[in-house]
Design a protein around this motif. Structure first.
Motif, PDB file in Angstrom:
ATOM      1  N   LYS A  22       0.742  -0.935   0.183  1.00 53.29           N
ATOM      2  CA  LYS A  22       0.161   0.038   0.716  1.00 53.29           C
ATOM      3  C   LYS A  22       1.106   1.168   0.015  1.00 53.29           C
ATOM      4  CE  LYS A  22      -3.807  -2.340   0.552  1.00 53.29           C
ATOM      5  NZ  LYS A  22      -4.924  -2.379  -0.955  1.00 53.29           N
ATOM      6  N   GLU A  47     -12.803   4.459  -2.967  1.00 49.72           N
ATOM      7  CA  GLU A  47     -12.697   3.713  -1.617  1.00 49.72           C
ATOM      8  C   GLU A  47     -13.192   3.015  -0.872  1.00 49.72           C
ATOM      9  OE1 GLU A  47     -10.767   6.516   1.550  1.00 49.72           O
ATOM     10  OE2 GLU A  47      -9.238   6.136   1.052  1.00 49.72           O
ATOM     11  N   ASN A  48     -14.843   2.998  -1.982  1.00 46.67           N
ATOM     12  CA  ASN A  48     -15.818   1.951  -1.185  1.00 46.67           C
ATOM     13  C   ASN A  48     -15.697   0.859  -2.632  1.00 46.67           C
ATOM     14  OD1 ASN A  48     -19.195   1.645  -2.506  1.00 46.67           O
ATOM     15  ND2 ASN A  48     -18.839   3.433  -1.060  1.00 46.67           N
ATOM     16  N   GLN A  49     -15.793  -0.159  -1.528  1.00 43.20           N
ATOM     17  CA  GLN A  49     -15.835  -1.436  -1.974  1.00 43.20           C
ATOM     18  C   GLN A  49     -17.162  -1.911  -2.853  1.00 43.20           C
ATOM     19  OE1 GLN A  49     -13.135  -3.801  -2.010  1.00 43.20           O
ATOM     20  NE2 GLN A  49     -12.009  -1.632  -1.224  1.00 43.20           N
ATOM     21  N   GLN A  50     -18.555  -0.998  -2.548  1.00 41.16           N
ATOM     22  CA  GLN A  50     -19.224  -1.118  -4.353  1.00 41.16           C
ATOM     23  C   GLN A  50     -18.897  -0.773  -5.449  1.00 41.16           C
ATOM     24  OE1 GLN A  50     -23.161  -0.339  -2.322  1.00 41.16           O
ATOM     25  NE2 GLN A  50     -23.971  -0.502  -4.623  1.00 41.16           N
ATOM     26  N   LYS A  64     -15.786  -0.326  -6.142  1.00 40.87           N
ATOM     27  CA  LYS A  64     -14.954  -0.139  -7.548  1.00 40.87           C
ATOM     28  C   LYS A  64     -15.338  -1.499  -7.917  1.00 40.87           C
ATOM     29  CE  LYS A  64     -11.113   0.651  -4.339  1.00 40.87           C
ATOM     30  NZ  LYS A  64      -9.846  -0.068  -3.458  1.00 40.87           N
ATOM     31  N   GLN A  65     -16.164  -1.981  -7.506  1.00 38.49           N
ATOM     32  CA  GLN A  65     -16.802  -3.382  -8.209  1.00 38.49           C
ATOM     33  C   GLN A  65     -17.959  -3.140  -9.388  1.00 38.49           C
ATOM     34  OE1 GLN A  65     -16.690  -7.024  -7.509  1.00 38.49           O
ATOM     35  NE2 GLN A  65     -17.845  -7.346  -9.427  1.00 38.49           N
ATOM     36  N   LYS A  77     -15.267  -2.614 -11.729  1.00 38.32           N
ATOM     37  CA  LYS A  77     -14.277  -3.593 -11.937  1.00 38.32           C
ATOM     38  C   LYS A  77     -15.668  -3.925 -13.789  1.00 38.32           C
ATOM     39  CE  LYS A  77     -12.836  -7.735 -10.648  1.00 38.32           C
ATOM     40  NZ  LYS A  77     -12.735  -9.093  -9.537  1.00 38.32           N
ATOM     41  N   MET A  92      -9.260  -4.057  -7.955  1.00 36.19           N
ATOM     42  CA  MET A  92      -9.037  -4.519  -6.269  1.00 36.19           C
ATOM     43  C   MET A  92      -7.928  -4.851  -5.398  1.00 36.19           C
ATOM     44  SD  MET A  92     -12.147  -4.522  -6.809  1.00 36.19           S
ATOM     45  CE  MET A  92     -13.662  -4.809  -7.091  1.00 36.19           C
ATOM     46  N   ASP A  93      -6.620  -5.158  -6.477  1.00 34.57           N
ATOM     47  CA  ASP A  93      -5.404  -4.992  -6.213  1.00 34.57           C
ATOM     48  C   ASP A  93      -4.437  -3.879  -6.445  1.00 34.57           C
ATOM     49  OD1 ASP A  93      -5.932  -7.752  -6.085  1.00 34.57           O
ATOM     50  OD2 ASP A  93      -5.295  -8.443  -8.478  1.00 34.57           O
ATOM     51  N   HIS A 135      -4.229   2.216  -4.844  1.00 30.68           N
ATOM     52  CA  HIS A 135      -5.544   3.555  -4.723  1.00 30.68           C
ATOM     53  C   HIS A 135      -5.887   3.902  -6.156  1.00 30.68           C
ATOM     54  CE1 HIS A 135      -3.335   4.536  -1.119  1.00 30.68           C
ATOM     55  NE2 HIS A 135      -4.086   5.740  -0.938  1.00 30.68           N
TER      56      HIS A 135
END
Length: 222
Positions: free
Chosen positions: A26, A57-60, A62-63, A66, A77-78, A81
């Motif tokens: 990171k 930063e929000n995972q939803q 990011k998905q 993607k 995902m990897d 930032h």
């Protein structure tokens, strides 16, 4: 204080379009703020800074990125930032608009008499020189070009401290923009998606950098 030219060139040789990131590494907060600061301090036409940087930063979200952005699906995902760069919408960049007036008065602190001259000069530029006002796509593209200056500076500053960062245009523009708007990420009256960047540390060493020869891309006009 001058920067060593060798260090700068080495950074350009180091930077590459990283495809795979080490998810265990990171970027420190200090280093990432440094990268963002080089974007913030970047030059722009008339100094109007027609951009905004979103650190996702929000995972939803990011998905969602993607799933929609083929250029980001193997990175988001990897990487450490992920940044989405927005360009201001044409309606906010009109010479008589609130944003332009705010920039000249509150950011540049231009005296009123000089501000009026500059405003008229900018109006002439947008209405006649570049003919932007009557072509909203051309105006948006002009704002995007400004945002790419900031992006390029962030790519270079990242490389200078050993951080990888490919620019990402691999996405369906309107679909991606609409998806962000539907999620309430930004106001479409003010902004539109320009480009995205993944920052992090490479998982594999890249192939040797290839570029055209200097004399093939540089011509001296005397």
């Amino acid at each position: 204080m001058p920067i060593n030219k060798t260090d700068v060139i080495n950074a350009f040789h180091y930077r590459h379009a990283c495809k795979a990131y080490d998810p265990t590494k990171k970027i420190s907060e200090e280093d990432f703020r440094f990268i963002l600061e080089t974007g913030r301090l970047s030059p722009s036409s008339f100094g109007f800074e027609p951009w905004k940087f979103l650190v996702i930063e929000n995972q939803q979200l990011k998905q969602m990125i993607k799933d929609l952005a083929w250029g980001a699906k193997d990175k988001i995902m990897d990487c450490s930032h992920f940044v989405v760069i927005l360009a201001r919408q044409p309606e906010t960049l009109l010479a008589d608009g609130e944003y332009v007036q705010h920039m000249m008065q509150n950011i540049h602190h231009i005296p009123e008499e000089i501000r009026n001259i500059r405003q008229n000069f900018y109006r002439h530029f947008t209405e006649q020189d570049f003919d932007l006002v009557n072509n909203s796509r051309a105006f948006y593209d002009w704002a995007c070009r400004q945002s790419y200056i900031a992006m390029a500076n962030m790519l270079t500053s990242a490389a200078m401290i050993g951080i990888d960062s490919p620019p990402i245009e691999g996405f369906p523009l309107e679909k991606m923009h609409n998806a962000f708007v539907e999620q309430g990420v930004y106001d479409p009256k003010c902004y539109k998606l320009s480009v995205m960047i993944a920052f992090g540390y490479r998982l594999h060493e890249p192939k040797e950098k290839t570029r055209q020869a200097f004399d093939d891309v540089v011509q001296w006009i005397k």
